[in-house]
Design a protein around this motif. Structure first.
Motif, PDB file in Angstrom:
ATOM      1  N   TYR A 190     -11.190 -32.323 -33.890  1.00  8.81           N
ATOM      2  CA  TYR A 190     -10.344 -32.961 -33.821  1.00  8.81           C
ATOM      3  C   TYR A 190      -9.008 -32.413 -33.700  1.00  8.81           C
ATOM      4  O   TYR A 190      -8.375 -33.248 -33.358  1.00  8.81           O
ATOM      5  CB  TYR A 190     -10.682 -34.049 -34.930  1.00  8.81           C
ATOM      6  N   ARG A 191      -8.787 -31.184 -33.732  1.00  3.18           N
ATOM      7  CA  ARG A 191      -7.403 -30.749 -33.731  1.00  3.18           C
ATOM      8  C   ARG A 191      -6.741 -31.200 -32.929  1.00  3.18           C
ATOM      9  O   ARG A 191      -5.093 -31.888 -32.643  1.00  3.18           O
ATOM     10  CB  ARG A 191      -7.621 -29.321 -34.052  1.00  3.18           C
ATOM     11  N   ASN A 245     -11.829 -30.743 -39.015  1.00  5.79           N
ATOM     12  CA  ASN A 245     -10.502 -30.723 -38.885  1.00  5.79           C
ATOM     13  C   ASN A 245     -10.126 -30.010 -37.155  1.00  5.79           C
ATOM     14  O   ASN A 245      -9.883 -29.856 -36.406  1.00  5.79           O
ATOM     15  CB  ASN A 245      -9.603 -29.735 -39.563  1.00  5.79           C
ATOM     16  N   GLU A 246     -11.901 -28.507 -37.182  1.00  6.81           N
ATOM     17  CA  GLU A 246     -10.975 -27.920 -35.543  1.00  6.81           C
ATOM     18  C   GLU A 246     -11.565 -29.234 -34.235  1.00  6.81           C
ATOM     19  O   GLU A 246     -10.831 -28.482 -34.136  1.00  6.81           O
ATOM     20  CB  GLU A 246     -12.625 -26.467 -35.803  1.00  6.81           C
ATOM     21  N   HIS A 292     -13.160 -28.733 -25.792  1.00  8.01           N
ATOM     22  CA  HIS A 292     -14.220 -28.533 -26.174  1.00  8.01           C
ATOM     23  C   HIS A 292     -15.441 -27.890 -25.506  1.00  8.01           C
ATOM     24  O   HIS A 292     -15.374 -28.535 -24.415  1.00  8.01           O
ATOM     25  CB  HIS A 292     -14.686 -28.416 -27.232  1.00  8.01           C
ATOM     26  N   PHE A 301      -4.152 -34.159 -33.076  1.00  8.88           N
ATOM     27  CA  PHE A 301      -3.060 -33.726 -34.460  1.00  8.88           C
ATOM     28  C   PHE A 301      -1.569 -33.900 -33.707  1.00  8.88           C
ATOM     29  O   PHE A 301      -0.900 -34.815 -33.825  1.00  8.88           O
ATOM     30  CB  PHE A 301      -2.889 -32.619 -34.966  1.00  8.88           C
TER      31      PHE A 301
END
Length: 436
Positions: free
Chosen positions: A185-186, A182-183, A24, A189
């Motif tokens: 912390y993607r 969600n994006e 990021h 995953f």
């Protein structure tokens, strides 16, 4: 995604650096120009293993920047994290939310694009509601959502905790905000990190409940240690025996001088105040706070007893090894060493001390303590050596050298890092916690 992290202290800096390492674009924002200048120069405001290297690599890659300019920092950010301090409010113990609300106001005044505002700071139940109200009043024309995302970082292991978390908790009822988080912390995953979506209020309470429960475990085993000393049992065996039960678990069952640090003391107190406000008393947590506070002074009395009692202790010298509340940090907040050193000073005992990282922060809190540049320098001439913090550097002391340097062979091990049989075989009068 561009992420803005408002607050470049422990939580904000570690989180920002880790998010940048995920790929990021991260801007860390802070009001303190000196802190930002230091960060730009590669100087960390805290000691955390691996943090300086992580920050440097992501600054070099262009993914991590620092600024005091909040309007510029949040411009274009899809997620804006609030990671400022929430210390105990002077006088009543409530969490001081003034910094959180001030940041919310400033974000509201300057936000120009849709964004999810995320409270990373540890905040009482209902704080997100007030943040939402502040933002809506300051800027009714922009799309935003407010989410809660508490941190669960252990000082000394924060980078590992962030990148390989037990769980990620996100509190929001907004579907768009869920998609943004969600994006964010993607990348995690891939490690199959479980992400738990809850209501915002549940998320806020989870953080306090988790810290309170861990504080309960620490205090429980400390009380069992006291009982072990009375009945001739070994607290380490007791800890292993109950920790092997999957319903209990082995973590946070290590007897010692009491908990300290930036989280447990203030968070247990803030939880008590929230419970009082909502007329739902938490008697167990209330007892934990009182017992832990008393334990720190009791450790000072334990050292005095090892010196032969109050009358014999006056005028003697004690070496404290370790001052920070735990190893691998320079954090002195509510460290047991503060109360122990004060109890010794009150008894007329001279105190020398050494800590690998914490002496700079400790010195202003312990004006009566003489800081030394090594463990052995602190031990020289001491009538007793006290291990307060279990730094690796203290786990394999040359006991023959300690015996030569000290005036008397007295070792008080408040972390149970030595074997009693081996130490006594060296000729030491050895005192530990909860062991016969």
């Amino acid at each position: 995604m561009k992420i803005a992290m408002v607050g470049s202290g422990y939580v904000g800096l570690v989180s920002g650096a880790c998010f940048a390492d995920f790929g990021h674009e991260v801007v860390c924002i802070d009001k303190d120009p000196a802190k930002i200048d230091s960060l730009k120069a590669g100087i960390m405001p805290i000691y955390e293993p691996g943090l300086a290297e992580l920050v440097a690599s992501n600054v070099k890659a262009g993914r991590l920047t620092f600024t005091t300019d909040l309007p510029a920092g949040i411009d274009g950010a899809g997620a804006i994290f609030i990671a400022v301090g929430t210390p105990s409010r002077r006088g009543d113990g409530h969490a001081d939310l003034s910094y959180v609300y001030a940041v919310a106001q400033e974000i509201g005044e300057h936000l120009q694009q849709p964004a999810v505002i995320v409270t990373k700071s540890t905040v009482p139940v209902g704080t997100g509601d007030e943040v939402e109200r502040i933002l809506a009043e300051a800027n009714p024309g922009v799309k935003f959502a407010v989410a809660s995302n508490p941190e669960f970082l252990r000082e000394g292991a924060a980078i590992t905790d962030f990148k390989r978390p037990d769980r990620i908790v996100v509190g929001t009822e907004d579907e768009w905000a869920r998609g943004v988080m969600n994006e964010v912390y993607r990348p995690l995953f891939l490690n199959k990190a479980p992400i738990l979506f809850t209501s915002r209020r549940s998320s806020e309470l989870i953080k306090y409940a988790a810290n309170a429960f861990l504080a309960v475990k620490i205090t429980f085993i400390n009380e069992m240690a006291d009982l072990c000393e009375k009945v001739g049992a070994d607290v380490q065996d007791v800890s292993r025996g109950i920790g092997m039960d999957g319903r209990i678990g082995s973590k946070f069952l290590h007897a010692g001088p009491g908990y300290g640090g930036s989280c447990f003391p203030k968070d247990t107190l803030a939880l008590l105040k929230t419970a009082e406000d909502y007329e739902a008393p938490t008697r167990i947590v209330e007892a934990v706070v009182k017992v832990n506070d008393a334990r720190k002074r009791a450790m000072g009395r334990k050292v005095i007893e090892a010196l032969g009692g109050m009358d014999a202790a006056r005028g003697k010298q004690v070496a404290l090894l370790g001052l920070t509340f735990k190893p691998n940090t320079d954090d002195m907040r509510d460290a047991p060493s503060i109360a122990i050193a004060q109890a010794l000073d009150d008894a007329g005992v001279k105190v020398t001390a050494y800590d690998p990282e914490g002496m700079g922060h400790a010195a202003p809190l312990m004006a009566h303590v003489t800081m030394r540049d090594s463990a052995y320098s602190a031990i020289e001439g001491a009538d007793a050596v006290v291990i307060v913090t279990e730094w690796d550097a203290f786990r394999a002391l040359d006991l023959d050298r300690v015996k030569r340097l000290a005036k008397a062979p007295v070792l008080v091990d408040l972390r149970n890092i030595y074997d009693p049989v081996e130490v006594r075989a060296k000729g030491f009068h050895y005192t530990s916690i909860g062991r016969p």
